[in-house]
Design a protein around this motif. Structure first.
Motif: not given
Lengths: 222, 256
Positions: A37-58
């Motif tokens: 999340m902190l990486r995404y805060r600094h503009g890393d969209t790949r970090a968000f994609e990882t976060l999203y893949e990890r939690h989207k199902g639940a």
């Protein structure tokens, strides 16, 4: 319900539980969530994609099964992630990301019920009525596969029939993998209240599954 | 609660038992690809605008600076920032002052020969000379700075007109005093080339009003410029032959 019946039911249901615990798998690597999340805060969209893949199902399952409407669940799902995205600049690592995410989701669901005036009363199905209806089903003696399907249907109906507070606590506990204390924090109630709601929910779901336990095995273990 | 219920509860808390298993056996609703795309696009868009702003920040700042500079130049005008454009106006306004000193103290030449404190002061003093004494026009013009570029020459009338409007009340007495140090008719008929347009305009404005023209003639007589006053009177009568002027009016030529 007897101790033997409980044991027998486990025997019957055992083959159905071959898959690994979904929640535990979903939340693995949660230590990295804050960093992502902190990486995404600094503009890393790949970090968000990882976060999203990890939690989207639940997250989606929680919303889908809490609201019991696919369209609403989809809308709330987007709203929740939009709030996560908007909150990236003020995100602080105070708690697990999962707590942060599901708290937003829970509030979104509660807001939906308030707006739609569906809160606690809508589309509620009496578990006993569900069970009675199934007892009249033509396939009184189905084979194992059909039995498993019927059991899933029954369980789903029983889940939908739970009061929304109990259903929300149960789904949070299942999908987030968080502790009861965290679930209580998300839902805004003390841990004991969350635990009580969860226990009520589990008992009702067990009652819905009771009829699928093998009477033969019940008798043999008595 | 029975012991079996308690046992089942404890197993459930350990994420085991029939309820937990039954839940995991439910058909897993998955997120549609459309939802995935929408959320991920939103996540990317939320980050990209900041980058694009940073990317355009430099050019936007440069454009704003250029715009500001152009605005300042336009607002200040060529008369306010370009020296050649101010030359005619300075000449017109300061000529009477220096000329007045010259006629009263006869020290015009000494003033010009004194070492100037400042180069701009020198040029301004030199600019006053042609109006003070027509005989010194040639020498003064020779000492005048190099001619201004054509662009500023063309811009000068605009600045003159603008300042003429703003300073009209303050300049009017100075214009009337101009003939004191030179032949009035000569000053008005044959002014320096740069002043020609302005003087013609001023003269025409003066002559358009009989009362103002008469005031001007009276002022000339008060100042002792009798020849100029007479010339103006004749011109006045040619233009306004029927205008009633009192026989004792000071503007009339004094008969001896």
């Amino acid at each position: 319900m007897s101790l033997d019946a409980e044991s027998n039911s486990d025997l019957v249901l055992q083959p159905l539980s071959a898959s690994p615990p979904r929640a535990a798998a979903t939340i693995s690597g949660s230590d990295d969530d804050a960093a992502l999340m902190l990486r995404y805060r600094h503009g890393d969209t790949r970090a968000f994609e990882t976060l999203y893949e990890r939690h989207k199902g639940a997250l989606y399952r929680y919303l889908r099964r809490t609201c019991r409407d696919e369209q609403v669940a989809g809308d709330l799902f987007q709203d929740v992630w939009a709030k996560v995205i908007a909150a990236r600049d003020r995100y602080e690592v105070r708690a697990q990301f999962t707590t942060f995410l599901f708290r937003i989701a829970h509030h979104a669901a509660i807001d939906y019920f308030r707006r739609a005036e569906h809160q606690y009363v809508d589309r509620t199905v009496d578990p006993e009525r569900v069970e009675a209806g199934l007892s009249d089903h033509p396939s009184a003696r189905p084979d194992a596969k059909l039995l498993a399907q019927q059991m899933s249907v029954t369980f789903k109906q029983a889940l939908d029939a739970l009061p929304v507070e109990q259903r929300a606590v149960f789904l949070l506990y299942e999908e987030s993998g968080l502790s009861l204390e965290e679930v209580g924090r998300i839902t805004g109630v003390p841990m004991e209240t969350a635990k009580s709601r969860l226990r009520y929910a589990v008992n009702k779901l067990r009652q819905a599954l009771q009829r699928f336990r093998s009477p033969v095995l019940d008798g043999s273990t008595t | 609660m029975s012991s079996s219920d308690q046992q089942a509860w404890e197993r459930y808390l350990a994420r085991e038992g029939e309820v937990a298993d039954a839940y995991r056996r439910l058909e897993a609703e998955s997120v549609s690809p459309d939802l995935d795309a929408a959320v991920l696009a939103k996540a990317r868009d939320a980050v990209q605008p900041r980058k694009s702003w940073l990317r355009w920040g430099g050019p936007v700042a440069l454009a704003a600076s250029v715009l500001l500079a152009v605005t300042l130049v336009i607002e200040s005008g060529p008369g306010g920032s370009l020296i050649p454009a101010t030359v005619p106006q300075v000449t017109m306004m300061e000529a009477p002052v220096v000329a007045d000193r010259a006629t009263s103290t006869a020290a015009t030449v000494e003033t010009r020969s004194e070492p100037p404190v400042d180069q701009s002061m020198q040029s301004r003093a030199l600019e006053t000379v042609p109006a003070a004494t027509p005989a010194q026009d040639a020498a003064a013009l020779q000492r005048r700075p190099a001619p201004s570029p054509p662009r500023t020459q063309s811009a000068a009338p605009v600045a003159q007109e603008r300042r003429a409007r703003a300073e009209e009340p303050a300049r009017r007495p100075l214009q009337r005093v101009v003939p004191l140090q030179s032949e009035p008719s000569a000053a008005m008929v044959a002014p320096p080339a740069v002043q020609a347009d302005a003087n013609v305009q001023q003269e025409e404005a003066l002559r358009s009003s009989p009362e103002r023209w008469l005031d001007y003639i009276r002022e000339l007589r008060v100042q002792g410029a009798t020849a100029a006053a007479d010339a103006q009177w004749r011109a006045f009568r040619e233009r306004y032959p029927q205008f009633a002027v009192d026989a004792a009016d000071a503007a009339r030529p004094q008969s001896h």
